[in-house]
Write an enzyme that holds these catalytic residues in place. Structure first.
Site, short mmCIF file in Angstrom:
data_model
loop_
_atom_site.label_atom_id
_atom_site.label_comp_id
_atom_site.label_asym_id
_atom_site.label_seq_id
_atom_site.Cartn_x
_atom_site.Cartn_y
_atom_site.Cartn_z
N ASP B 52 -25.94 192.71 17.47
CA ASP B 52 -26.75 192.65 18.69
C ASP B 52 -27.92 193.64 18.67
OD1 ASP B 52 -25.56 190.64 20.07
OD2 ASP B 52 -24.11 191.93 21.09
N TYR B 110 -16.19 198.13 11.31
CA TYR B 110 -17.20 198.59 12.26
C TYR B 110 -16.90 200.05 12.60
CZ TYR B 110 -19.23 194.03 13.43
OH TYR B 110 -19.91 192.84 13.38
#
Lengths: 246, 246
Positions: B52, B110
């Site tokens: 994003d 992540y």
């Protein structure tokens, strides 16, 4: 009441510290925040010195006079709420009305960060000078010993510098090794225009073997900018701390 | 020939990874560089997944097909010379023509960086989420144990997520303490939309004592986004590594 502030800023998106017409500057942003806080009354700020475009500050110091009755610990909140996110007031305190951020500074510390990683680190591109060549740190330390002390630093400032007295004292040069970074810390009485960046450029030449560390006294003696190394980029440089007598 | 690349990017000035009309995207920049390199022939790149706006990548992976005869170690130079400075190709290699960056990924890591300094650090504002409140790490660790494993993560993704199967496996959650930062590392089979950011938001609630770590199984069971914590900002998130079987 005179207020002393310690401010840190990310120099990446600034045309330097000092106000210039039609440019985004740190001083300009601070004076605009103060203007809002004082409901339209212009307030002039006085810093310990300027920094160039791209140069950062970990602890720049400035002062200004205000008639607002704000407790000193609230000043950072009041200003930070009006400042852009790349300028942060770290600390504020009331000082004697004869305190001057520039004239009372007794020493300054600058740091220069060099990133020795093979592949450029995208997250450091604005915060550390990417210089992947191997450096002989013992030769650099030898050169540092020659640079410390009181000297005429004409060879280490921009040729057209319009200051009469180019004698400055470097109290210490420290080399901090941190992961894949080498950080030079310079503490001195004051620094001429571009002096730290030219000192670092010269030390890199020494570290690469292009300049003999024992030629440093000759470079100093020569009082000629063409004798020293290149000016390294601004984005590796940090005004780290300004010292005052208390 | 199929080329696999590892790329790192600073997400600050991007509207995310995936191409969108009239927006600056990572994929857009990479495809433009490839277009130039292939003298106007459009080349489509396929990444392991999107990120994003504001989200960074330490090691995103993508592949593309090219007819150019470039040795694999030269690909990073060729591309980096055409890419903007916030995108850096770290590594490139020729792979089997059936390799697919997305479908062959076996796991992803992540990381989420939280900055616990009292005063906001101006140099970390785009790279770490500033959250100065004290965290109970042992409660957070307890919650992490409940989150690891294979679960339906409906409670931990955007309510309107249009994926049928919301079952994912989290292999490990590690907490790295580094100076004034806490870094969460999540390794899993795959992650739903906003999943890592909602997991972190929930773990912060646990660390603050607002959510009991032992209520995590109840939150998972509930399959309802309203049961979990807030979505933390994108700028603390890094796609750290994509794993493939070799």
């Amino acid at each position: 009441m005179r207020v002393k502030c310690i401010v840190s800023y990310d120099g990446t998106h600034f045309s330097g510290y000092q106000v210039q017409p039609n440019k985004r500057t740190v001083q300009g942003e601070i004076e605009e925040a103060l203007l809002k806080l004082h409901k339209g009354q212009p307030i002039k700020v006085h810093a310990s010195g300027r920094t160039d475009a791209g140069v950062h500050a970990h602890g720049q110091v400035f002062h200004f006079d205000s008639c607002l009755n704000i407790p000193e610990e609230k000043w950072p909140y009041a200003l930070n709420s009006l400042l852009p996110e790349d300028v942060v007031i770290i600390e504020a305190s009331y000082v004697n009305p004869d305190f001057h951020a520039r004239f009372n500074a007794t020493a300054k510390e600058y740091r220069y960060r060099i990133n020795q990683q093979k592949v450029k680190d995208v997250f450091k591109r604005n915060y550390s000078f990417h210089y992947q060549y191997k450096l002989d740190l013992s030769a650099i330390r030898q050169a540092c010993n020659h640079l410390c002390g009181t000297h005429d630093f004409t060879s280490f400032c921009v040729a057209k510098t319009e200051v009469d007295d180019k004698v400055r004292t470097i109290y210490s040069i420290e080399i901090i090794e941190d992961d894949s970074e080498i950080i030079f810390s310079f503490i001195g009485s004051g620094f001429l225009y571009n002096m730290v960046r030219i000192l670092v450029g010269t030390l890199l030449d020494v570290g690469q073997g292009y300049t003999d560390p024992n030629s440093i006294p000759v470079i100093i003696e020569g009082r000629n900018r063409s004798l020293s190394g290149k000016t390294v980029p601004g984005h590796g440089l940090y005004l780290w701390k300004v010292h005052y007598d208390n």
